[in-house]
Scaffold this motif. Structure first.
Motif, PDB file in Angstrom:
ATOM      1  N   GLU A  22      12.202  -3.712   0.892  1.00  9.71           N
ATOM      2  CA  GLU A  22      12.676  -3.833  -0.480  1.00  9.71           C
ATOM      3  C   GLU A  22      12.206  -5.138  -1.115  1.00  9.71           C
ATOM      4  OE1 GLU A  22      16.852  -4.151  -3.013  1.00  9.71           O
ATOM      5  OE2 GLU A  22      16.882  -3.097  -1.086  1.00  9.71           O
ATOM      6  N   ILE A  23      12.291  -6.225  -0.354  1.00  3.36           N
ATOM      7  CA  ILE A  23      11.839  -7.521  -0.872  1.00  3.36           C
ATOM      8  C   ILE A  23      10.345  -7.485  -1.193  1.00  3.36           C
ATOM      9  CG2 ILE A  23      11.420  -9.933  -0.245  1.00  3.36           C
ATOM     10  CD1 ILE A  23      14.079  -9.789   1.348  1.00  3.36           C
ATOM     11  N   LEU A  24       9.554  -6.946  -0.262  1.00  2.00           N
ATOM     12  CA  LEU A  24       8.111  -6.882  -0.474  1.00  2.00           C
ATOM     13  C   LEU A  24       7.766  -5.988  -1.661  1.00  2.00           C
ATOM     14  CD1 LEU A  24       6.898  -6.618   3.233  1.00  2.00           C
ATOM     15  CD2 LEU A  24       6.632  -8.576   1.713  1.00  2.00           C
ATOM     16  N   GLY A  32       4.491  -3.642   0.090  1.00  2.00           N
ATOM     17  CA  GLY A  32       5.591  -3.028   0.806  1.00  2.00           C
ATOM     18  C   GLY A  32       5.183  -1.720   1.446  1.00  2.00           C
ATOM     19  N   TRP A  33       4.406  -0.926   0.724  1.00  2.00           N
ATOM     20  CA  TRP A  33       3.983   0.389   1.206  1.00  2.00           C
ATOM     21  C   TRP A  33       3.131   0.268   2.476  1.00  2.00           C
ATOM     22  CZ3 TRP A  33       5.046   5.342  -0.541  1.00  2.00           C
ATOM     23  CH2 TRP A  33       4.233   6.368  -0.053  1.00  2.00           C
ATOM     24  N   VAL A  34       2.153  -0.620   2.455  1.00  2.00           N
ATOM     25  CA  VAL A  34       1.275  -0.776   3.627  1.00  2.00           C
ATOM     26  C   VAL A  34       2.057  -1.320   4.820  1.00  2.00           C
ATOM     27  CG1 VAL A  34      -0.722  -2.030   4.525  1.00  2.00           C
ATOM     28  CG2 VAL A  34      -0.833  -0.996   2.261  1.00  2.00           C
ATOM     29  N   THR A  35       3.011  -2.217   4.568  1.00  2.00           N
ATOM     30  CA  THR A  35       3.850  -2.739   5.647  1.00  2.00           C
ATOM     31  C   THR A  35       4.687  -1.622   6.257  1.00  2.00           C
ATOM     32  OG1 THR A  35       3.974  -4.856   4.503  1.00  2.00           O
ATOM     33  CG2 THR A  35       5.600  -4.459   6.225  1.00  2.00           C
ATOM     34  N   TRP A  36       5.259  -0.799   5.420  1.00  2.00           N
ATOM     35  CA  TRP A  36       6.060   0.341   5.885  1.00  2.00           C
ATOM     36  C   TRP A  36       5.203   1.288   6.728  1.00  2.00           C
ATOM     37  CZ3 TRP A  36       5.622   5.310   3.126  1.00  2.00           C
ATOM     38  CH2 TRP A  36       6.504   6.284   3.596  1.00  2.00           C
TER      39      TRP A  36
END
Length: 340
Positions: A22-24, A32-36
Motif C-alpha cells: 500500500e505504501i509503495l 508496488g505492482w512489481v514488488t507484489w
C-alpha cells in the motif's frame, strides 16, 4: 517478505507485506505492482528442495518475475524437461534474474491440451533462457514493463519443476499460508494504496488552490467535501477488514491449524470488495476534481488509469465473490486457487 529466514526472509505477519504494498503503490502504482509480483514468485519457492531454493533465491540482489498462466509446454526428457512457450503480461520481466513460469507437462500418455487431467507445473528458469518481446504499450501501470516473454527449448532440471501439490520443504507459519487468497489480498492492498494517492492529491490541490477572490475554490464545492470524507472513511474501513481477515489466517498458521473455507472466503471477499470500492471511489474523485483530473501533472489523472489496470487482474475478479459466497452458504467452493 516471502522467503524463509535462512534466505534472509522475514517470516512474519503477512499484514506487514500488505502495508508495504500500500505504501509503495501510494507513491507509484507500478513499483508496488512489481514488488507484489516479485513476492508471489518468491512464495512459489516453498515447493523447491532446500538446495534448489538456495540456488534460485540465494543472491539477495536478485529480482523475480512469474506467470501462473499455463502458456508454455514442457516435454519430459531424461533428468528434466524441455520448456518452450510464450507468456503474456509478465510484470517486471526486464528486471528479473529468475522467472517462474507455468507449463503444461507433456509425456507419454498424458493429455496434450489444457483441461481435465492436464499436468501443470511451475518451472524456475534463469533470465539467460528468456527473450523479452516489446508488447507493453498501455496507459495504466505503464511502468511495470509487463511485456510478453518467450522461452525456446530450454532444459530445466527436475529439481526446478514443482506443482501446487508438491510438498512444502520448510514448514513455517508463512509457508502454511494459502498462496491464492494472500495474493488477492496483496492486489487489494495495491488498490488501496492508489486510492490513498488520489485522496492525498485531491486534498493537496484543495489546499493549494485557495484564492482571495469571491469565486468559490475547489474546496468550497459540496461534492468535493463529501468525496474527501467518504473516501477517507472507505479507505480506513476496507483496510481494516482486509488486514483483519489476513491476520486471522496468520494466527491459525502459527498454530498449525487447518483453515476453514469461511476463513478463506473472508480474505477473498475482503480483497475483491476493497479493490472494487477503491476503483469506484477513485472514479468519483476524478469526477469531482473537475478539469484538474485531465492534466498529467496531477496524479489523479495517472491513478485513475492505474486503478483500472489493477482491477483487470484475474485474482480479484467478481467470480471470487461467488466462490466466497459458496463457502458462506455451506457449499464447497470449486475455484482451483480457492484453497491453494
Amino acid at each position: 517478505m516471502g522467503l524463509p529466514k535462512s534466505l534472509g526472509g522475514l517470516e512474519d505477519n503477512p499484514v506487514e507485506a500488505l502495508k508495504a504494498y500500500e505504501i509503495l503503490a501510494s507513491a507509484e502504482a507500478s513499483v508496488g505492482w512489481v514488488t507484489w509480483n516479485n513476492h508471489l514468485a518468491c512464495t512459489f519457492g516453498r515447493f523447491l528442495s532446500e538446495p534448489s531454493m538456495k540456488a534460485v533465491y540465494g543472491n539477495p540482489s536478485h529480482v523475480y518475475a512469474n506467470s501462473a498462466r499455463p502458456e508454455g509446454v514442457a516435454k519430459t526428457v531424461a533428468d528434466g524437461y524441455i520448456v518452450s512457450g510464450r507468456w503474456t503480461l509478465v510484470s517486471g520481466c526486464e528486471l528479473a534474474d529468475w522467472f517462474v513460469l507455468r507449463c503444461l507437462v507433456v509425456s507419454d500418455g498424458s493429455p496434450t491440451t489444457l483441461g481435465p487431467g492436464a499436468n501443470l507445473k511451475l518451472f524456475f528458469i534463469p533470465k539467460a533462457e528468456v527473450e523479452i518481446i516489446d508488447t507493453w504499450h498501455v496507459g495504466g501501470l505503464s511502468g511495470t514493463g509487463s511485456h510478453d516473454i518467450v522461452v525456446k527449448e530450454a532444459f530445466v532440471k527436475k529439481d526446478y519443476a514443482v506443482g501446487f501439490d508438491s510438498p512444502v520443504t520448510i514448514d513455517n507459519a508463512y509457508n502454511r499460508l494459502p498462496i491464492g487468497c494472500i495474493n488477492a489480498a496483496g492486489c487489494a492492498a495495491l488498490a488501496l494504496g492508489v486510492l490513498k494517492a488520489a485522496i492525498d492529491e485531491l486534498v493537496a490541490i484543495c489546499l493549494e488552490r485557495v484564492t482571495s477572490s469571491k469565486s468559490p475554490d475547489l474546496r468550497d464545492r459540496a461534492t468535493v467535501q463529501a468525496a474527501v470524507a467518504k473516501s477517507k472513511t472507505l479507505l480506513a474501513a476496507k483496510r481494516l477488514q482486509l488486514h483483519h481477515s489476513v491476520e486471522a489466517l496468520w494466527n491459525d498458521a502459527q498454530q498449525g491449524n487447518t483453515f476453514t473455507d469461511e476463513q478463506l472466503a473472508d480474505v477473498w471477499a475482503a480483497s475483491c470488495e476493497a479493490a472494487k470500492e477503491a476503483r469506484s471511489m477513485i472514479s468519483e474523485i476524478y469526477a469531482v476534481a473537475g478539469t484538474v483530473s485531465l492534466y498529467k501533472k496531477h496524479r489523479i489523472e495517472r491513478v485513475h488509469r492505474d486503478i483500472h489496470a489493477i482491477l483487470q487482474h484475474g485474482i480479484i475478479q467478481p467470480h471470487w465473490m461467488n466462490q466466497a459466497g459458496m463457502a458462506y452458504v455451506g457449499l464447497k467452493p470449486t475455484g482451483a486457487m480457492f484453497r491453494t
